[in-house]
Design a protein around this motif. Structure first.
Motif, PDB file in Angstrom:
ATOM      1  N   VAL A  41      -1.314  13.036   3.723  1.00  0.00           N
ATOM      2  CA  VAL A  41      -0.745  13.744   2.564  1.00  0.00           C
ATOM      3  C   VAL A  41       0.345  14.717   2.988  1.00  0.00           C
ATOM      4  CG1 VAL A  41      -1.249  15.462   0.784  1.00  0.00           C
ATOM      5  CG2 VAL A  41      -2.750  13.488   1.056  1.00  0.00           C
ATOM      6  N   GLY A  42       0.069  15.521   4.008  1.00  0.00           N
ATOM      7  CA  GLY A  42       1.011  16.557   4.402  1.00  0.00           C
ATOM      8  C   GLY A  42       2.230  16.058   5.146  1.00  0.00           C
ATOM      9  N   VAL A  43       2.134  14.899   5.799  1.00  0.00           N
ATOM     10  CA  VAL A  43       3.247  14.419   6.628  1.00  0.00           C
ATOM     11  C   VAL A  43       3.928  13.195   6.039  1.00  0.00           C
ATOM     12  CG1 VAL A  43       2.283  15.337   8.770  1.00  0.00           C
ATOM     13  CG2 VAL A  43       1.671  13.019   8.047  1.00  0.00           C
ATOM     14  N   PHE A  44       3.506  12.762   4.849  1.00  0.00           N
ATOM     15  CA  PHE A  44       4.078  11.548   4.269  1.00  0.00           C
ATOM     16  C   PHE A  44       5.600  11.634   4.157  1.00  0.00           C
ATOM     17  CE2 PHE A  44       5.849   9.660   0.415  1.00  0.00           C
ATOM     18  CZ  PHE A  44       5.677   8.312   0.704  1.00  0.00           C
ATOM     19  N   GLY A  45       6.098  12.727   3.599  1.00  0.00           N
ATOM     20  CA  GLY A  45       7.534  12.865   3.392  1.00  0.00           C
ATOM     21  C   GLY A  45       8.319  12.829   4.686  1.00  0.00           C
ATOM     22  N   ALA A 249     -10.568   2.488  13.361  1.00  0.00           N
ATOM     23  CA  ALA A 249     -10.206   1.342  12.523  1.00  0.00           C
ATOM     24  C   ALA A 249     -10.238   1.713  11.043  1.00  0.00           C
ATOM     25  CB  ALA A 249     -11.143   0.177  12.802  1.00  0.00           C
ATOM     26  N   LEU A 250     -11.290   2.415  10.611  1.00  0.00           N
ATOM     27  CA  LEU A 250     -11.407   2.791   9.205  1.00  0.00           C
ATOM     28  C   LEU A 250     -10.312   3.776   8.806  1.00  0.00           C
ATOM     29  CD1 LEU A 250     -12.879   2.598   6.551  1.00  0.00           C
ATOM     30  CD2 LEU A 250     -14.497   4.334   7.342  1.00  0.00           C
ATOM     31  N   ALA A 251     -10.034   4.749   9.681  1.00  0.00           N
ATOM     32  CA  ALA A 251      -8.957   5.703   9.400  1.00  0.00           C
ATOM     33  C   ALA A 251      -7.628   4.977   9.262  1.00  0.00           C
ATOM     34  CB  ALA A 251      -8.880   6.749  10.507  1.00  0.00           C
ATOM     35  N   GLY A 252      -7.389   3.993  10.127  1.00  0.00           N
ATOM     36  CA  GLY A 252      -6.149   3.233  10.041  1.00  0.00           C
ATOM     37  C   GLY A 252      -6.008   2.521   8.708  1.00  0.00           C
ATOM     38  N   VAL A 253      -7.080   1.889   8.251  1.00  0.00           N
ATOM     39  CA  VAL A 253      -7.057   1.188   6.960  1.00  0.00           C
ATOM     40  C   VAL A 253      -6.771   2.172   5.820  1.00  0.00           C
ATOM     41  CG1 VAL A 253      -8.448  -0.090   5.282  1.00  0.00           C
ATOM     42  CG2 VAL A 253      -8.547  -0.700   7.702  1.00  0.00           C
ATOM     43  N   LEU A 254      -7.450   3.314   5.835  1.00  0.00           N
ATOM     44  CA  LEU A 254      -7.253   4.320   4.788  1.00  0.00           C
ATOM     45  C   LEU A 254      -5.824   4.854   4.799  1.00  0.00           C
ATOM     46  CD1 LEU A 254     -10.599   6.334   5.066  1.00  0.00           C
ATOM     47  CD2 LEU A 254     -10.010   4.556   3.414  1.00  0.00           C
ATOM     48  N   PHE A 255      -5.303   5.148   5.986  1.00  0.00           N
ATOM     49  CA  PHE A 255      -3.949   5.703   6.094  1.00  0.00           C
ATOM     50  C   PHE A 255      -2.898   4.696   5.622  1.00  0.00           C
ATOM     51  CE2 PHE A 255      -5.171   8.695   9.852  1.00  0.00           C
ATOM     52  CZ  PHE A 255      -5.979   9.420   8.993  1.00  0.00           C
ATOM     53  N   ILE A 256      -3.040   3.447   6.055  1.00  0.00           N
ATOM     54  CA  ILE A 256      -2.069   2.409   5.682  1.00  0.00           C
ATOM     55  C   ILE A 256      -2.097   2.178   4.175  1.00  0.00           C
ATOM     56  CG2 ILE A 256      -1.500  -0.040   5.906  1.00  0.00           C
ATOM     57  CD1 ILE A 256      -2.728   0.196   8.804  1.00  0.00           C
ATOM     58  N   THR A 257      -3.301   2.117   3.594  1.00  0.00           N
ATOM     59  CA  THR A 257      -3.433   1.852   2.157  1.00  0.00           C
ATOM     60  C   THR A 257      -2.785   2.944   1.326  1.00  0.00           C
ATOM     61  OG1 THR A 257      -5.499   0.642   2.501  1.00  0.00           O
ATOM     62  CG2 THR A 257      -5.080   1.481   0.282  1.00  0.00           C
ATOM     63  N   GLN A 258      -3.107   4.208   1.616  1.00  0.00           N
ATOM     64  CA  GLN A 258      -2.595   5.284   0.769  1.00  0.00           C
ATOM     65  C   GLN A 258      -1.099   5.496   0.944  1.00  0.00           C
ATOM     66  OE1 GLN A 258      -3.962   9.445   2.262  1.00  0.00           O
ATOM     67  NE2 GLN A 258      -5.357   7.984   3.246  1.00  0.00           N
ATOM     68  N   THR A 259      -0.580   5.339   2.165  1.00  0.00           N
ATOM     69  CA  THR A 259       0.867   5.512   2.344  1.00  0.00           C
ATOM     70  C   THR A 259       1.645   4.351   1.723  1.00  0.00           C
ATOM     71  OG1 THR A 259       0.673   4.563   4.584  1.00  0.00           O
ATOM     72  CG2 THR A 259       0.716   6.961   4.393  1.00  0.00           C
ATOM     73  N   TYR A 260       1.076   3.144   1.759  1.00  0.00           N
ATOM     74  CA  TYR A 260       1.726   2.000   1.105  1.00  0.00           C
ATOM     75  C   TYR A 260       1.846   2.258  -0.396  1.00  0.00           C
ATOM     76  CZ  TYR A 260       2.523  -2.702  -0.674  1.00  0.00           C
ATOM     77  OH  TYR A 260       3.049  -3.789  -1.339  1.00  0.00           O
ATOM     78  N   GLN A 280      10.232  17.261   1.880  1.00  0.00           N
ATOM     79  CA  GLN A 280       9.346  16.377   2.638  1.00  0.00           C
ATOM     80  C   GLN A 280       7.885  16.806   2.566  1.00  0.00           C
ATOM     81  OE1 GLN A 280      10.906  15.953   6.626  1.00  0.00           O
ATOM     82  NE2 GLN A 280      12.928  15.294   5.881  1.00  0.00           N
ATOM     83  N   GLY A 281       7.624  18.113   2.654  1.00  0.00           N
ATOM     84  CA  GLY A 281       6.248  18.588   2.683  1.00  0.00           C
ATOM     85  C   GLY A 281       5.473  18.289   1.411  1.00  0.00           C
ATOM     86  N   SER A 282       6.150  18.279   0.272  1.00  0.00           N
ATOM     87  CA  SER A 282       5.478  18.062  -1.011  1.00  0.00           C
ATOM     88  C   SER A 282       5.717  16.670  -1.567  1.00  0.00           C
ATOM     89  CB  SER A 282       5.963  19.103  -2.037  1.00  0.00           C
ATOM     90  OG  SER A 282       7.361  18.974  -2.259  1.00  0.00           O
ATOM     91  N   ALA A 283       6.285  15.769  -0.758  1.00  0.00           N
ATOM     92  CA  ALA A 283       6.677  14.441  -1.261  1.00  0.00           C
ATOM     93  C   ALA A 283       5.490  13.671  -1.835  1.00  0.00           C
ATOM     94  CB  ALA A 283       7.345  13.644  -0.149  1.00  0.00           C
ATOM     95  N   PHE A 284       4.341  13.700  -1.156  1.00  0.00           N
ATOM     96  CA  PHE A 284       3.150  12.998  -1.634  1.00  0.00           C
ATOM     97  C   PHE A 284       2.741  13.538  -3.007  1.00  0.00           C
ATOM     98  CE2 PHE A 284      -0.498  10.346  -0.254  1.00  0.00           C
ATOM     99  CZ  PHE A 284      -1.372  10.612  -1.295  1.00  0.00           C
ATOM    100  N   TYR A 285       2.628  14.868  -3.117  1.00  0.00           N
ATOM    101  CA  TYR A 285       2.217  15.481  -4.377  1.00  0.00           C
ATOM    102  C   TYR A 285       3.246  15.228  -5.479  1.00  0.00           C
ATOM    103  CZ  TYR A 285      -1.325  18.044  -1.708  1.00  0.00           C
ATOM    104  OH  TYR A 285      -2.389  18.382  -0.912  1.00  0.00           O
ATOM    105  N   ASP A 286       4.534  15.281  -5.141  1.00  0.00           N
ATOM    106  CA  ASP A 286       5.583  15.061  -6.135  1.00  0.00           C
ATOM    107  C   ASP A 286       5.495  13.654  -6.705  1.00  0.00           C
ATOM    108  OD1 ASP A 286       6.459  17.604  -5.640  1.00  0.00           O
ATOM    109  OD2 ASP A 286       8.089  17.006  -4.294  1.00  0.00           O
ATOM    110  N   ALA A 287       5.250  12.666  -5.829  1.00  0.00           N
ATOM    111  CA  ALA A 287       5.127  11.282  -6.290  1.00  0.00           C
ATOM    112  C   ALA A 287       3.920  11.122  -7.215  1.00  0.00           C
ATOM    113  CB  ALA A 287       5.010  10.341  -5.100  1.00  0.00           C
ATOM    114  N   VAL A 288       2.816  11.781  -6.874  1.00  0.00           N
ATOM    115  CA  VAL A 288       1.602  11.724  -7.710  1.00  0.00           C
ATOM    116  C   VAL A 288       1.849  12.402  -9.052  1.00  0.00           C
ATOM    117  CG1 VAL A 288      -0.766  12.570  -7.905  1.00  0.00           C
ATOM    118  CG2 VAL A 288       0.005  11.522  -5.778  1.00  0.00           C
ATOM    119  N   ASP A 289       2.521  13.563  -9.036  1.00  0.00           N
ATOM    120  CA  ASP A 289       2.817  14.282 -10.274  1.00  0.00           C
ATOM    121  C   ASP A 289       3.614  13.422 -11.246  1.00  0.00           C
ATOM    122  OD1 ASP A 289       1.512  16.598  -9.722  1.00  0.00           O
ATOM    123  OD2 ASP A 289       3.257  17.691  -8.999  1.00  0.00           O
TER     124      ASP A 289
END
Length: 460
Positions: A41-45, A249-260, A280-289
């Motif tokens: 979430v914090g580094v997506f942007g 492995a599970l973390a990788g699946v979760l990270f890939i899914t949510q960033t996709y 960049q810091g708020s990019a994830f939240y902005d997209a959700v909003d």
């Protein structure tokens, strides 16, 4: 895999022992809590901008890259199933001095990562209840989780399971909401763009993806904490090895899914994010909003606030066990190796005190988060490099544990070490300087201990 032989035994055999009470599920809970299911979430942007929009591909590559380190951990935990983790592994694979340095560098990571997580929690709670200063929230988070750790590893695991379940539920809500919006309104970017780039910064560039990977691997730091609980697992070290690999492995699946998914929802292009670092810091939240609504933004924020505190709980527990193991081996003051009903409470309190000071100091400064984040990873990466060297040292150089399997005992750890060294080279100048200073202090401590042991031998 070979059993532990006499060269792999330590002071753990006759020193204080920890109580065995953890199962496979508990290890997975600890590992995922420390990693955090929504770590991107914090580094997506930042990653989206660096990778030219191929952010999901970044996490695919990062998961593969970190798999080398997980594989080396899985090999060494079977050889040395003790609480010291990389400290114990480097000691048997490379020698006592290298073991101390590995533990010393890992200690920097295990002390500062919880401080960062506590600060994240304090910042999030301050945003929800601004009347209370963020340093107060930060300190309360430290006190609460320290009490849970002192209560015992089993009790902390039970509470941690509930927190992890909450984080997973929030992640599922996000995934379902994103899929509904995408099915209804379509994607803002091309459906393959999270894997191939959005094209706004030119053609696909592998170098851009690799550059972003050096940042993304930091999302995985913490899965190795599972290895510090090796003495508290029922059923043997094989559970620890499986938990390490499963968590990654599970973390990788979760990270890939949510960033996709969030990349498909992101209305801002990677070029625009690259041109305006402030977004960049708020990019994830902005997209959700924009796509789902503010309610999901708030839900994710609350989840991150609680989850960060319990990620710190695991880091603090791991730090305490590392301190305990080093003290038991007489590399730190012996008093730190005391246990109370199988819980290393003195070591835990010592680690918690240092973390509390660092976290509150940072919480009271406007630039405190930047200072902590800039140096938090260098210790872990250095310890990972020594971990890989330990695999080569134990299996290929010392030739312990049967015939050498070259791909497993040489190729994989060498590639893993190359990856961690590359990330260290890409780290910030501040992190490199702090890491060098910490290393120099460790070498000085090692020299003093060596002279003291030599004097004791001569007088004896």
């Amino acid at each position: 895999m070979a059993d532990t032989d006499t060269d792999a035994t330590t002071a753990a055999d006759e020193g204080p022992r920890l109580r065995r009470s953890l199962g496979f599920r508990d290890l997975v809970v600890y590992g995922l809590l420390f990693i955090a299911p929504m770590a991107p979430v914090g580094v997506f942007g930042t990653l989206d901008a660096k990778s030219h929009g191929a952010v999901a591909l970044v996490y695919v590559v990062a998961t593969v890259a970190m798999a080398f380190t997980a594989f080396s951990y899985a090999q060494m935990v079977r050889v040395v199933p003790q609480a010291g983790s990389v400290f114990a592994y480097a000691r048997v694979g490379l020698g006592r001095e290298a073991g101390f340095i590995a533990g010393w560098m890992a200690m920097l990571d295990y002390v500062l990562i919880p401080a960062v997580a506590y600060l994240f929690s304090g910042i999030a709670m301050n945003a929800l209840v601004p009347e209370v200063s963020r340093w107060v929230w930060t300190a309360l988070a430290v006190v609460l989780t320290t009490c849970l750790n002192l209560w015992g590893v089993r009790a902390a695991a039970r509470v941690g399971f509930l927190v992890l379940a909450m984080e997973i539920v929030v992640l599922v809500v996000f995934v379902v909401s994103a899929i509904v919006v995408l099915a209804r309104d379509g994607a803002e970017r091309g459906w393959l763009s999270p894997l191939s780039g959005d094209g706004t910064q030119g053609a696909f560039a592998l170098s851009a993806v690799i550059g972003a990977v050096s940042v993304a691997v930091l999302s995985y730091l913490g899965f190795d904490a599972v290895a510090t609980f090796a003495e508290e697992v029922t059923g043997g070290s094989e559970k620890v090895a499986r938990a390490l690999l499963f968590c990654l492995a599970l973390a990788g699946v979760l990270f890939i899914t949510q960033t996709y998914l969030v990349a498909l929802l992101e209305p801002t292009t990677s070029a625009q994010l690259a041109a305006d670092a402030g977004k960049q810091g708020s990019a994830f939240y902005d997209a959700v909003d924009v796509s789902v609504g503010n309610w999901l933004h708030n839900l994710v924020a609350v989840s991150k606030a609680i989850g960060a505190a319990f990620a710190a709980l695991v880091g603090q527990a791991a730090a305490g066990r590392l301190v305990f193991a080093m003290a038991r081996d007489r590399r730190l003051p012996r008093a730190l190796s005391q246990t109370d009903d199988g819980v290393p409470r003195v070591a835990l309190l010592s680690a918690a005190l240092i973390t509390l000071i660092a976290a509150v100091w940072a919480a009271r400064r406007d630039d405190g988060l930047d200072h902590l984040v800039s140096v938090v990873d260098i210790g872990a990466l250095t310890a990972f490099t020594l971990l890989h060297a330990s695999v080569v040292g134990w299996f290929a150089v010392r030739r312990r544990g049967g015939p050498v399997v070259w791909w497993r005992h040489v190729l994989v750890p060498v590639l893993g070490a190359a990856i961690t060294v590359a990330v260290i080279v890409e780290a910030s100048g501040t992190a490199q300087v702090v890491g060098a200073i910490w290393l120099a202090v460790g070498l000085a401590v090692l020299a003093v201990q060596g002279n003291r042991n030599k004097a004791d031998t001569e007088t004896g």
